[in-house]
Design a protein around this motif. Sequence first.
Motif, PDB file in Angstrom:
ATOM      1  N   GLU A  61       3.791   7.593  -7.375  1.00  0.00           N
ATOM      2  CA  GLU A  61       3.481   8.866  -8.016  1.00  0.00           C
ATOM      3  C   GLU A  61       4.604   9.876  -7.783  1.00  0.00           C
ATOM      4  O   GLU A  61       4.981  10.627  -8.694  1.00  0.00           O
ATOM      5  CB  GLU A  61       2.169   9.401  -7.454  1.00  0.00           C
ATOM      6  N   ILE A  62       5.168   9.890  -6.575  1.00  0.00           N
ATOM      7  CA  ILE A  62       6.289  10.779  -6.266  1.00  0.00           C
ATOM      8  C   ILE A  62       7.504  10.400  -7.111  1.00  0.00           C
ATOM      9  O   ILE A  62       8.213  11.267  -7.644  1.00  0.00           O
ATOM     10  CB  ILE A  62       6.643  10.705  -4.771  1.00  0.00           C
ATOM     11  N   ILE A  63       7.741   9.108  -7.264  1.00  0.00           N
ATOM     12  CA  ILE A  63       8.880   8.639  -8.054  1.00  0.00           C
ATOM     13  C   ILE A  63       8.725   9.060  -9.508  1.00  0.00           C
ATOM     14  O   ILE A  63       9.663   9.545 -10.148  1.00  0.00           O
ATOM     15  CB  ILE A  63       9.007   7.108  -7.937  1.00  0.00           C
ATOM     16  N   ASP A  64       7.507   8.887 -10.049  1.00  0.00           N
ATOM     17  CA  ASP A  64       7.263   9.269 -11.440  1.00  0.00           C
ATOM     18  C   ASP A  64       7.436  10.774 -11.636  1.00  0.00           C
ATOM     19  O   ASP A  64       7.937  11.225 -12.660  1.00  0.00           O
ATOM     20  CB  ASP A  64       5.855   8.828 -11.856  1.00  0.00           C
ATOM     21  N   PHE A  65       7.032  11.557 -10.627  1.00  0.00           N
ATOM     22  CA  PHE A  65       7.200  13.010 -10.710  1.00  0.00           C
ATOM     23  C   PHE A  65       8.678  13.399 -10.760  1.00  0.00           C
ATOM     24  O   PHE A  65       9.085  14.258 -11.543  1.00  0.00           O
ATOM     25  CB  PHE A  65       6.510  13.672  -9.515  1.00  0.00           C
ATOM     26  N   LEU A  66       9.489  12.759  -9.939  1.00  0.00           N
ATOM     27  CA  LEU A  66      10.925  13.075  -9.924  1.00  0.00           C
ATOM     28  C   LEU A  66      11.606  12.639 -11.218  1.00  0.00           C
ATOM     29  O   LEU A  66      12.583  13.256 -11.646  1.00  0.00           O
ATOM     30  CB  LEU A  66      11.585  12.386  -8.730  1.00  0.00           C
ATOM     31  N   ASP A 119       0.821  -1.207   0.000  1.00  0.00           N
ATOM     32  CA  ASP A 119       0.000   0.000   0.000  1.00  0.00           C
ATOM     33  C   ASP A 119       0.859   1.263   0.000  1.00  0.00           C
ATOM     34  O   ASP A 119       0.547   2.245  -0.685  1.00  0.00           O
ATOM     35  CB  ASP A 119      -0.919   0.004   1.224  1.00  0.00           C
ATOM     36  N   VAL A 120       1.922   1.239   0.761  1.00  0.00           N
ATOM     37  CA  VAL A 120       2.816   2.404   0.817  1.00  0.00           C
ATOM     38  C   VAL A 120       3.477   2.624  -0.534  1.00  0.00           C
ATOM     39  O   VAL A 120       3.632   3.760  -0.992  1.00  0.00           O
ATOM     40  CB  VAL A 120       3.878   2.197   1.921  1.00  0.00           C
ATOM     41  N   LYS A 121       3.881   1.552  -1.166  1.00  0.00           N
ATOM     42  CA  LYS A 121       4.542   1.660  -2.470  1.00  0.00           C
ATOM     43  C   LYS A 121       3.641   2.333  -3.499  1.00  0.00           C
ATOM     44  O   LYS A 121       4.090   3.169  -4.285  1.00  0.00           O
ATOM     45  CB  LYS A 121       4.947   0.259  -2.937  1.00  0.00           C
ATOM     46  N   ALA A 150      14.393   4.013  -0.573  1.00  0.00           N
ATOM     47  CA  ALA A 150      13.939   3.306  -1.770  1.00  0.00           C
ATOM     48  C   ALA A 150      13.348   4.276  -2.793  1.00  0.00           C
ATOM     49  O   ALA A 150      13.546   4.107  -4.003  1.00  0.00           O
ATOM     50  CB  ALA A 150      12.912   2.245  -1.382  1.00  0.00           C
ATOM     51  N   VAL A 151      12.629   5.291  -2.318  1.00  0.00           N
ATOM     52  CA  VAL A 151      12.079   6.301  -3.228  1.00  0.00           C
ATOM     53  C   VAL A 151      13.212   6.999  -3.979  1.00  0.00           C
ATOM     54  O   VAL A 151      13.155   7.201  -5.194  1.00  0.00           O
ATOM     55  CB  VAL A 151      11.221   7.328  -2.458  1.00  0.00           C
TER      56      VAL A 151
END
Length: 555
Positions: free
Chosen positions: A171-176, A164-166, A209-210
Motif C-alpha cells: 500500500e505504501i509503494i502504491d501511494f508513492l 505478511d510484511v510485503k 526494497a520499498v
Amino acid sequence: MNITWPNFNRNQLILTLSGGIILLLLLFALLRDSGNTVTLEEATKLIEANQIEKTFLDGGYTYFATKDKGVVKIASSQLPPELTAHLLIEPKSSYGWIWFFFFFALIGGAGFWAWKSRFGFDDEIPVETPVTVSKAVSEPEAPSSNVAAVKSNVRFSDIGGIGDVKEELEEIIDFLRNPKRYYSFGARMPRGVLLVGPPGVGKTMIAKAVAAEADVPFFYQSGASFVQIYVGMGAKRVSELFSAAKKNAPAIIFIDEIDAVGKKRGGERNDEREGTLNQLLTEMDGFEETSGIVVIAATNNIDVMDSALLRAGRFDRRIFVELPTAGEREAILQKYLRQIPHDLSIAEIAKMTVGFNGASLAALVNEAALLCMRQNEIQVKQEHFLAVKDKVMFGKKKIAMLSDEQRRYQVRYQAGKVFAATWFDLPYEKITLTNDAITPPTAEPQLRHEIEAHIRVHLAGIASSHLRFGEHASNASHDLGVAKELVHSMVYEYGMGSSVLPSAEDEAKIIDRLYNEMSMLLERNEKILGKFEAILNEYEHISKALAKATMNEIL
C-alpha cells in the motif's frame, strides 16, 4: 571582522622573503642614478669628438649618452653655453618609470588575488587583526554533514519469507507511485512506518526494497549518527535529512536503530539527545501529507521508545517482523542457495535451523559453501550444514581442558540435559560435552507446558549431578540464570503464577516444583542416563536421532 593568518611552512617563508629581496634589488637598480660624473675637460673632449648621441637635462645636471662610455653627467652650471649650442638638449622623460610601476602594480595585484583565493581571506581586513595562536591540542571541529540519496537495487523478489510484511507495505509503494489516486479519494498515507523486530530479520533490506519497488530516492541514516557530542549537531543533521528529502520528493527516509535517539525521556537528562528528538518530532509534524515523503524506521525494542514518536500522525503504522517460520526459512534458504551447487533437502535444513534469522541463514549457507570448497567437494551437502551450524550459532569455541574428575561431572551434567531435551522432544541437533544447541522458546503464543519443558531442561543437569554426586559444578550458572528468566517471565509477564497478579513467592514455588519433578523423572530412568553417559564419554557428543533411538530401546 577577524581573520586567521595562514600558517607558512619553512619553504613558503623562504620563497616569500627571496621574492621580496629580488623585487627590492630591481627597484634599486632601476631607480638609482646610473650616470658617471665627468669633468669639463672630459665633457669637452666627448663633444669635440662627436661621441654624444643624446643630451638631456634632469635636476641641475646635463646628461650625455655617449657611444663608448654610456651615460655621463656634468653639472649644468659648469658647461659654457657655446660648448653645447649645437646640441639638441631635451628634458628627461618620465614615461618609462610610469610603465615600470604599472607593470609591478599589475604583478603585485595578481599575486595578492592568488594569495587571497588560496587562503580564503574576507574582503574587509580590520586595522587591528587578532592573530590566532595555535594550541598544542586543537579543539575538534564539528563534522560537516552531506546528505545524499541512494538508489536501492534490492527488490522484494530478493528477500524470502516476508509475505505478511510485503502485503502491509504494498500500500505504501502504491501511494508513492500514484499519490493523486489517494488524495482525490480523501485518504492519506501514514507519515511514519515503524518496523519492529529482533536483529537480523532484514528490516533494512525491507526498507530498501520499498524504495526500489516504488522507484524513489532512499535516504538512509542511523539513529546513532544523530547523537553527537557537539551541541546542536544532531538536530542539524535531522533538519538536513528532511530538507534533502523534500527537495527530492517523493522519497523515503529510513532511520535505522531509531531507539538510539528516540528513547523515553525520563530522569536522566541528555540535552543533546532531547534536542535531537524534539527536532525529529517537529520535522515529522512539519511536512504536509501531500509532500510525498514516507519515514520508515527500525527498532529492536519498541518498549524503550518515547510515546511522542508512537502517537498518531508520526509513526502511526507498526509492522512486526518476526523470526522466520519453517516455511519462511525454506524460502530464504532457496534465495541464498540459488547460485550455489548443492545436493540437499532445503526443507530439512529449514527444520534444523529453528531460531535462525535471515542474517544467520545467510552466514550458515556461506560457511557450508566454504567448508565444501575446503574439502574439494563439488556440491554442498547436508553434512556441511551440520558441521558449521554450531559455529554460526555460538561461534568457534576452544574445547576446555577438563581433569578426569571434572570430565565425570560434565558427562553426568550433559547426560541429564540430553535426557530432558529428548524426553520433552525439544528441537536440537546434537549436544556435546561443552555445548548444547537447544533453541529457546520463540513461537508466539507460548503455552505454559512448552515454557516449563525448557525450564526442566535447564534444571536437568543440576538434578542429574545431585542424583549421582550429591552436588553440582559452577558451570550450572548459565542454565540456572536462563531458568530464572523464563520463570520470571511466566509470573510477571504472562500471568502464569498461582494467580494472575505476580509475586516473588510464585517464582520460587514454580522453580522448586519443576526441579523436584525433573529429579524424580531422572531417578526413574537411571538406566537411560547411564547409556547417555557412556556415549558422551566415548564420543563427546550425541545427536538427537541417536538419543531417541537409545531411549526407545530401553523404554
